[in-house]
Design an enzyme around this catalytic site. Structure first.
Site, short mmCIF file in Angstrom:
data_model
loop_
_atom_site.label_atom_id
_atom_site.label_comp_id
_atom_site.label_asym_id
_atom_site.label_seq_id
_atom_site.Cartn_x
_atom_site.Cartn_y
_atom_site.Cartn_z
N ASP A 1 -2.84 -2.11 9.34
CA ASP A 1 -2.51 -2.05 8.15
C ASP A 1 -3.15 -3.48 7.58
O ASP A 1 -3.41 -3.52 6.32
CB ASP A 1 -1.36 -1.81 7.68
CG ASP A 1 -0.59 -0.62 7.95
OD1 ASP A 1 -1.55 0.41 8.01
OD2 ASP A 1 0.51 -0.26 7.59
N LYS B 1 0.91 -1.19 -0.06
CA LYS B 1 0.04 0.16 0.09
C LYS B 1 0.76 1.10 0.03
O LYS B 1 2.00 1.04 0.26
CB LYS B 1 -1.14 0.00 1.27
CG LYS B 1 -0.27 0.07 2.63
CD LYS B 1 0.17 1.27 3.02
CE LYS B 1 1.07 1.00 4.57
NZ LYS B 1 1.79 2.18 4.89
#
Length: 309
Positions: free
Chosen positions: A145, A17
């Site tokens: 995350d 990401k």
């Protein structure tokens, strides 16, 4: 529908990401910071291959040096498998072979992608067929995350970053990643942020973080130029203080044609947003000519998923 345990290897792929936007609140009594972030999953993946075994274990290969990665109970993928087993009551083992491509300690959530992929691998291998909400609850216990690595796409994260809501967006964004040959510790970067703030103010608290509306508007419009103007990361100054060369790297990329450069998460990976695919390729060539490791990726992409044979 009942899923039976698999006797064959399972292959799960999960993305790294980029934090398009990251604002950080003050540390709470527990030492953690609330954040408001915009995540985008990009086309740089971790591949997890899982097979039945009598114990839970992990090993690594990939395009980078994985020799220093722990393979004991401190590894996040091992933690994910053990937590999944405890939650579901499964007593079987699993052998995880992880092919790493996301930079290690690079601010791109590679370890979180490993954990998310492991959860899906356990579900597929052990036939537990957990619903999505239950999977996300397990993921949230592993790290901020991990839920996003399961979800993918583009999303807004609040709280510790694990309270997610999809962000409406159009089109594809092209990025060039400048991958450092060193890592940065996420806790160390947050501590440095606290030091910087203490030096710059006298006890005034930071307001509750939120994602700037300009980020959401740029995503909805699919406009890279508008998104470039909205990119922001509170951790960038702290990362640069720990690794001053990152400032020169951002300048280099922007002078070579990037719309903007930003430290992803806690760094040290720098993500350069470009106008389109051709611009990204040209920037990748320029950075490579400067003897930097540069990767062209795009986003948003899907979250973790089981790959068919």
């Amino acid at each position: 529908m009942t899923f039976l345990p698999s006797e064959e290897a399972v292959h799960v792929r999960a993305p790294g990401k980029i934090n398009l936007f990251l604002h950080v609140g003050d540390a709470g009594a527990d030492g953690y910071h609330d954040v408001a972030t915009a995540f985008q999953a990009v086309s740089l993946y971790e591949d997890v291959f899982a097979q039945p075994d009598d114990r839970i274990s992990v090993s690594f290969t990939g395009t980078m040096d994985t020799s220093l990665l722990p393979t004991d109970g401190s590894n996040l993928a091992v933690k994910a498998a053990k937590l999944f087993a405890r939650t579901t009551g499964v007593t079987a083992g699993i052998r995880l072979e992880i092919e790493k491509h996301v930079p290690i300690a690079g601010g791109m959530g590679g370890g979180s992608a490993d954990a998310a992929a492991t959860l899906l691998a356990c579900d597929a291998l052990w036939g537990t067929d957990l619903p999505k909400d239950a999977m996300l609850r397990i993921a949230a216990k592993l790290g901020a995350d991990v839920p996003f690595a399961l979800m993918g796409g583009t999303a807004i994260g609040t709280g510790r970053g694990d309270r997610l809501s999809p962000a409406l967006g159009t089109g594809r964004f092209h990025w060039v990643l400048a991958v450092a040959d060193f890592g940065l510790s996420t806790p160390a970067v947050y501590r440095e942020l606290d030091v910087l703030r203490a030096e710059r103010r006298r006890g005034a608290p930071v307001s509750t973080p939120s994602v700037d509306a300009a980020v959401l508007q740029a995503l909805r419009a699919g406009d890279p130029a508008r998104l470039a103007e909205a990119l922001d990361n509170d951790l960038q100054a702290a990362a640069i203080r720990l690794a001053p060369g990152l400032a020169d790297l951002i300048d280099l990329g922007e002078q070579a044609g990037a719309l903007a450069g930003i430290v992803s998460g806690s760094g040290p990976t720098v993500a350069f947003l470009t106008e389109d695919s051709d611009s990204a390729i040209a920037l990748q060539i320029s950075l490579s000519a400067a003897r930097l490791t540069a990767l062209h990726v795009h986003g948003p992409v899907h979250g973790a998923r089981v790959m068919l044979p």
